[in-house]
Design an enzyme around this catalytic site. Sequence first.
Site, PDB file in Angstrom:
ATOM      1  N   GLU A  24      -2.126  -5.520  15.958  1.00 10.97           N
ATOM      2  CA  GLU A  24      -1.655  -4.271  15.343  1.00 10.97           C
ATOM      3  C   GLU A  24      -2.752  -3.200  15.431  1.00 10.97           C
ATOM      4  O   GLU A  24      -2.474  -2.010  15.452  1.00 10.97           O
ATOM      5  CB  GLU A  24      -1.249  -4.491  13.889  1.00 10.97           C
ATOM      6  CG  GLU A  24      -0.487  -3.314  13.295  1.00 10.97           C
ATOM      7  CD  GLU A  24       0.210  -3.641  11.990  1.00 10.97           C
ATOM      8  OE1 GLU A  24      -0.407  -3.438  10.919  1.00 10.97           O
ATOM      9  OE2 GLU A  24       1.353  -4.114  12.030  1.00 10.97           O
ATOM     10  N   LYS A  76       0.833  -1.198   0.000  1.00 11.81           N
ATOM     11  CA  LYS A  76       0.000   0.000   0.000  1.00 11.81           C
ATOM     12  C   LYS A  76       0.871   1.252   0.000  1.00 11.81           C
ATOM     13  O   LYS A  76       0.657   2.162  -0.782  1.00 11.81           O
ATOM     14  CB  LYS A  76      -0.924   0.008   1.226  1.00 11.81           C
ATOM     15  CG  LYS A  76      -1.773   1.254   1.325  1.00 11.81           C
ATOM     16  CD  LYS A  76      -2.665   1.265   2.543  1.00 11.81           C
ATOM     17  CE  LYS A  76      -3.393   2.602   2.630  1.00 11.81           C
ATOM     18  NZ  LYS A  76      -4.190   2.729   3.857  1.00 11.81           N
ATOM     19  N   LYS A 123      11.447   0.049  12.051  1.00 10.86           N
ATOM     20  CA  LYS A 123      11.825   0.155  10.624  1.00 10.86           C
ATOM     21  C   LYS A 123      12.979   1.145  10.466  1.00 10.86           C
ATOM     22  O   LYS A 123      13.973   0.891   9.789  1.00 10.86           O
ATOM     23  CB  LYS A 123      10.632   0.660   9.807  1.00 10.86           C
ATOM     24  CG  LYS A 123       9.507  -0.313   9.575  1.00 10.86           C
ATOM     25  CD  LYS A 123       8.424   0.390   8.720  1.00 10.86           C
ATOM     26  CE  LYS A 123       7.216  -0.485   8.484  1.00 10.86           C
ATOM     27  NZ  LYS A 123       6.155   0.217   7.723  1.00 10.86           N
ATOM     28  N   GLU A 137      10.943  -4.736   3.205  1.00 12.74           N
ATOM     29  CA  GLU A 137      10.979  -6.172   2.887  1.00 12.74           C
ATOM     30  C   GLU A 137      10.408  -6.438   1.492  1.00 12.74           C
ATOM     31  O   GLU A 137      11.003  -7.157   0.683  1.00 12.74           O
ATOM     32  CB  GLU A 137      10.174  -6.969   3.914  1.00 12.74           C
ATOM     33  CG  GLU A 137      10.705  -6.903   5.350  1.00 12.74           C
ATOM     34  CD  GLU A 137      10.006  -5.850   6.175  1.00 12.74           C
ATOM     35  OE1 GLU A 137       9.616  -4.801   5.622  1.00 12.74           O
ATOM     36  OE2 GLU A 137       9.852  -6.085   7.389  1.00 12.74           O
ATOM     37  N   GLY A 183      -4.155  -1.405   5.716  1.00 10.34           N
ATOM     38  CA  GLY A 183      -3.409  -2.573   5.250  1.00 10.34           C
ATOM     39  C   GLY A 183      -3.998  -3.874   5.750  1.00 10.34           C
ATOM     40  O   GLY A 183      -4.263  -4.783   4.971  1.00 10.34           O
ATOM     41  N   ARG A 184      -4.275  -3.963   7.059  1.00  7.17           N
ATOM     42  CA  ARG A 184      -4.752  -5.240   7.598  1.00  7.17           C
ATOM     43  C   ARG A 184      -6.226  -5.467   7.302  1.00  7.17           C
ATOM     44  O   ARG A 184      -6.809  -6.460   7.743  1.00  7.17           O
ATOM     45  CB  ARG A 184      -4.448  -5.326   9.084  1.00  7.17           C
ATOM     46  CG  ARG A 184      -4.892  -4.148   9.899  1.00  7.17           C
ATOM     47  CD  ARG A 184      -4.277  -4.170  11.290  1.00  7.17           C
ATOM     48  NE  ARG A 184      -4.604  -2.938  12.007  1.00  7.17           N
ATOM     49  CZ  ARG A 184      -3.874  -1.826  11.956  1.00  7.17           C
ATOM     50  NH1 ARG A 184      -2.760  -1.826  11.226  1.00  7.17           N
ATOM     51  NH2 ARG A 184      -4.220  -0.735  12.611  1.00  7.17           N
ATOM     52  N   HIS A 206      -1.263 -31.388  20.798  1.00  5.03           N
ATOM     53  CA  HIS A 206       0.019 -32.077  21.007  1.00  5.03           C
ATOM     54  C   HIS A 206       1.137 -31.075  21.177  1.00  5.03           C
ATOM     55  O   HIS A 206       2.298 -31.372  20.908  1.00  5.03           O
ATOM     56  CB  HIS A 206       0.268 -33.018  19.818  1.00  5.03           C
ATOM     57  CG  HIS A 206      -0.845 -33.992  19.608  1.00  5.03           C
ATOM     58  ND1 HIS A 206      -0.906 -35.219  20.228  1.00  5.03           N
ATOM     59  CD2 HIS A 206      -2.005 -33.866  18.905  1.00  5.03           C
ATOM     60  CE1 HIS A 206      -2.036 -35.830  19.893  1.00  5.03           C
ATOM     61  NE2 HIS A 206      -2.708 -35.035  19.080  1.00  5.03           N
TER      62      HIS A 206
END
Length: 525
Positions: free
Chosen positions: A338, A195, A482, A201, A252-253, A369
Amino acid sequence: MRHDQLPAWQALREQSWHYQGAFDLRRAFAKQPGRFEAFRVEAPHVVADLSKNLWDGPVLDALCALADTLQLPQKRAALLAGEVVNPTEGRPALHACVRGRWAEAPDGPADPWTDGLRDMLALAEAVRADPEIDHVVHLGIGGSGLGPELAVQALAAGHGARQRLHFVANVDGHELQEVLSGLPPQRTLFVVASKSWSTAETLQNARTAQAWMQAAGVPQPERHFVAISAKAERARAMGMGRVLHMPDGVGGRFSLWSAVGLPVAVALGAAGFAELLAGAVEMDRHFATAPLRHNLPVCLGLLDVWNSTFLGMSSRCVAPYHHGLRRLPAYLQQLEMESNGKGVCLQARPLPYTTTAAVWGEPGSNGQHAFFQWLHQGTQRVPTEFTVVRQPRHALPGHHEALLANAFGQAQALMQGGMASGAQLPGHQDFPGNRPSTMLLLDALTPRSLGALLAMHEHRVFVASVVWGINCFDQWGVELGKTLALDLQARMRRQDWVGLDASTAGLMQWAAQARTPVGAPGVPA
Ligand code: F6P
């Protein structure tokens, strides 16, 4: 007034001591035979059993009254009307508006909220029909990767996509190298979703993918790159062949419903993606109209506040009992932590109370487990949220009944406690019980039911944020890391640790002793 100074909040605080201590689920069910029905909340495509939580009717009614006092209906209306609900960035939160507006007029007219979505669906169909594309590699992280990856894993089987879909999020070259090795460059399309078009990254991965494509000598390499961004000019400047637009107002999310959903539309087709949107729109309508007490996102958001802020349970285990939902814990981690991992109110004053719990988990029955020992006999009590699907998509005899029986059995054991049959070791083999859980029930895992489920989670986050008085739509807490990483990366190249704290300097010196200098040039084979 501070939310915790409201009489309604203080009354709940007083009530909460009982529910942290003496309240016992086994007694509550004995006293209230209709408890299961009383705490069954129905919404489109999702039914919730909230009866095994550490509350009762008066508590839920008091939580609804608190939400009403804090103007949840009015704030919900503002969200759904596309008003500015993210004050620190001066933005609306358009995820519900985009899918609602699209549902009203899927074929147009031109609309800044839905143009990118329409362009995306057309491109998805073109990709699906393109005989020269066998692989689609989606480069994106956080909200630009988690939602598409979850939806593709949950739904792609049986939707006839010819292309293989791959997802790369991490800047760790091992992930990208694993995906690229063996892929045919000339038959591969990269989707670069960012966005902001400033996420280090994703841009690093995109540059390496471009170098890989150029090293293969593919003609017109830019044709193998589609960008999805709110910053189209930045994407074009980096040599992206096509750019799909996403509105600035879509967080974004919360962006699965925008052009970011391209890999999902490639997997499902435009019609399948339309079903995903339709399911979310059905949940939006439920959220907008159902009375608070019978409103599933509202009840879940209030339960999150009750469990974390009032009962002091610092995390929630997310246990989806369906292989297709294996990325749901990671998706909800970002969506919830977030959004509501905040410590100041909308007026930037520090909060004197706890906000969101940590979210973690793994698909069931695997978690049985791994960490269910802790859930059953550990010293800390946390709620477990099961998601189960009634209809399997496979025909393997015995598997699905075992899966559902395990989910229900675990929730039963958490609540009832007791001793395992044949137990000989009192104490060691005692189960304290009285441990809360929620059961989310879907009839089948389809684009429509997944759309409804994810929209439900989006709205529960908003509901909790209103009660906590925080902004669930910004994320300033990710910026400092960042910035520091960019400085350290530059220092790494210069081997310069002057002025760093002793720990960071020591770590940088350790890294500098790598046999292959960190940051050595190279393109995956
Ligand atoms: O984690 C921080 C964040 O900004 C998320 O909110 C976002 O989903 C992710 O990074 C990726 O951001 P972008 O889509 O701008 O690359």
